[in-house]
Design a protein around this motif. Structure first.
Motif, PDB file in Angstrom:
ATOM      1  N   SER A   7       5.716   0.325   4.245  1.00  0.00           N
ATOM      2  CA  SER A   7       5.602  -0.495   3.038  1.00  0.00           C
ATOM      3  C   SER A   7       4.694   0.162   2.019  1.00  0.00           C
ATOM      4  CB  SER A   7       5.055  -1.883   3.399  1.00  0.00           C
ATOM      5  OG  SER A   7       4.845  -2.669   2.232  1.00  0.00           O
ATOM      6  N   LEU A   8       3.564   0.663   2.481  1.00  0.00           N
ATOM      7  CA  LEU A   8       2.630   1.326   1.571  1.00  0.00           C
ATOM      8  C   LEU A   8       3.259   2.578   0.968  1.00  0.00           C
ATOM      9  CD1 LEU A   8      -0.650   0.975   3.674  1.00  0.00           C
ATOM     10  CD2 LEU A   8      -0.043  -0.288   1.588  1.00  0.00           C
ATOM     11  N   GLU A   9       3.995   3.313   1.785  1.00  0.00           N
ATOM     12  CA  GLU A   9       4.648   4.536   1.311  1.00  0.00           C
ATOM     13  C   GLU A   9       5.704   4.225   0.262  1.00  0.00           C
ATOM     14  OE1 GLU A   9       7.792   7.606   3.282  1.00  0.00           O
ATOM     15  OE2 GLU A   9       5.874   7.407   4.350  1.00  0.00           O
ATOM     16  N   ARG A  10       6.499   3.177   0.510  1.00  0.00           N
ATOM     17  CA  ARG A  10       7.555   2.805  -0.444  1.00  0.00           C
ATOM     18  C   ARG A  10       6.958   2.363  -1.783  1.00  0.00           C
ATOM     19  NH1 ARG A  10      11.854   5.324   1.676  1.00  0.00           N
ATOM     20  NH2 ARG A  10      12.609   4.365   3.605  1.00  0.00           N
ATOM     21  N   HIS A  11       5.898   1.562  -1.726  1.00  0.00           N
ATOM     22  CA  HIS A  11       5.263   1.119  -2.967  1.00  0.00           C
ATOM     23  C   HIS A  11       4.620   2.298  -3.701  1.00  0.00           C
ATOM     24  CE1 HIS A  11       5.769  -2.889  -1.177  1.00  0.00           C
ATOM     25  NE2 HIS A  11       5.557  -3.384  -2.389  1.00  0.00           N
ATOM     26  N   ARG A  12       4.061   3.236  -2.940  1.00  0.00           N
ATOM     27  CA  ARG A  12       3.482   4.422  -3.555  1.00  0.00           C
ATOM     28  C   ARG A  12       4.551   5.224  -4.298  1.00  0.00           C
ATOM     29  NH1 ARG A  12      -0.627   6.396  -5.874  1.00  0.00           N
ATOM     30  NH2 ARG A  12      -1.964   5.514  -4.226  1.00  0.00           N
ATOM     31  N   MET A  13       5.759   5.290  -3.732  1.00  0.00           N
ATOM     32  CA  MET A  13       6.858   6.009  -4.391  1.00  0.00           C
ATOM     33  C   MET A  13       7.214   5.356  -5.718  1.00  0.00           C
ATOM     34  SD  MET A  13       9.323   6.830  -1.099  1.00  0.00           S
ATOM     35  CE  MET A  13      10.630   7.499  -2.135  1.00  0.00           C
ATOM     36  N   VAL A  14       7.182   4.019  -5.751  1.00  0.00           N
ATOM     37  CA  VAL A  14       7.457   3.309  -7.002  1.00  0.00           C
ATOM     38  C   VAL A  14       6.397   3.669  -8.041  1.00  0.00           C
ATOM     39  CG1 VAL A  14       7.606   1.050  -8.121  1.00  0.00           C
ATOM     40  CG2 VAL A  14       8.621   1.380  -5.859  1.00  0.00           C
ATOM     41  N   LEU A  15       5.139   3.593  -7.629  1.00  0.00           N
ATOM     42  CA  LEU A  15       4.040   3.884  -8.545  1.00  0.00           C
ATOM     43  C   LEU A  15       4.098   5.330  -9.048  1.00  0.00           C
ATOM     44  CD1 LEU A  15       1.401   3.320  -9.975  1.00  0.00           C
ATOM     45  CD2 LEU A  15       0.191   3.681  -7.808  1.00  0.00           C
ATOM     46  N   ASP A  16       4.318   6.271  -8.143  1.00  0.00           N
ATOM     47  CA  ASP A  16       4.361   7.682  -8.545  1.00  0.00           C
ATOM     48  C   ASP A  16       5.486   7.952  -9.544  1.00  0.00           C
ATOM     49  OD1 ASP A  16       2.231   8.190  -6.916  1.00  0.00           O
ATOM     50  OD2 ASP A  16       3.387   9.115  -5.294  1.00  0.00           O
TER      51      ASP A  16
END
Length: 266
Positions: free
Chosen positions: A213-222
């Motif tokens: 979940s953290l990785e997926r949200h980080r991808m959105v932010l990046d």
């Protein structure tokens, strides 16, 4: 009195307002109860509500309180009143399901897979587009707010409820960054979706799911930070898809019904 009126007047149970009621006012009590009866089908679409006098006597409230309730529910798309005809229940297509109070009432009746899927479909229609717009229009302040929300998701050990708060904030900040006020008004639907799905299954239930979940949200932010609308949209799609899939798996193996009201904000 119409056929619908005579049937409903004879079968509907009206909770009376007591001095020790947790409902703050007669208006709130009547509004909520009529809304729940409409949502449950006790007062079905195209039926006419019982006569005003019957409702006043049934609920034990003043005419003013009842009329304020009817006015509130009319504004939310539940009812329409016509002289010499009465107050008619409108079809669900008229109901303002984006209204935070309407959503809270619907959730209060219980949440199942069908309800979550419907919210998922709406989220998939709008949030990836919001993420794409955010990638084009975002400001430095927008990125900082999303980063802060993501840090909140990563901080320490979370319960389902404590993790939901920064997760919800992240999605809300994406809507803000889109620069589209119509998308920003969609916030209450996202809140309902996240709160409901987390009551069933949350990333904190599994370290692997939390990491993902953290990785997926980080991808959105990046992607938003990099002004990459295509990747931002795709990453948001994946975030939403995984959320509904996890809730679906939980419901499939262990049916869950949420019956407690959620405080969904406007």
């Amino acid at each position: 009195m119409t056929i619908h009126q005579s049937v409903l007047a004879g079968t509907a149970v009206f909770p009376r307002l007591h001095a020790d009621s947790h409902i703050r006012s007669a208006h709130a009590l009547v509004t909520r109860d009529i809304a729940l009866k409409i949502l449950k089908g006790v007062f079905p679409p195209d039926s006419t509500l019982p006569h005003e006098t019957d409702l006043i006597d049934g609920y034990g409230v003043s005419r003013t309180a009842l009329r304020e309730s009817i006015k509130t529910l009319t504004a939310k798309g539940f009812l329409v009143s016509k002289t010499k005809v009465g107050t008619r229940v409108l079809h669900p297509s008229h109901w303002n399901m984006y209204d935070p109070q309407v959503l809270a009432w619907r959730v209060e009746l219980g949440v199942d897979h069908e309800f979550l899927v419907k919210i998922y479909e709406v989220r998939q229609a709008l949030e990836p587009a919001a993420a794409a717009l955010a990638a084009v229009r975002r400001t430095r302040a927008d990125i900082e707010r999303m980063q802060k929300a993501l840090e909140g998701m990563s901080a320490g050990r979370h319960s389902r409820e404590s993790y939901a708060e920064p997760d919800l904030n992240f999605h809300q900040q994406v809507l803000v960054a889109s620069g589209n006020p119509f998308m920003q008004s969609f916030s209450s639907v996202i809140e309902a979706a996240i709160l409901c799905s987390f009551r069933i299954s949350a990333p904190v239930d599994s370290q692997e799911r939390l990491r993902m979940s953290l990785e997926r949200h980080r991808m959105v932010l990046d992607a938003i930070a990099a002004h990459d609308p295509v990747t931002a949209s795709s990453a948001m799609t994946q975030v939403i898809r995984e959320g509904i899939e996890n809730a679906h798996c939980k419901l499939a193996t262990e049916p869950v019904t949420i019956t407690m009201p959620l405080q969904i904000h406007g």
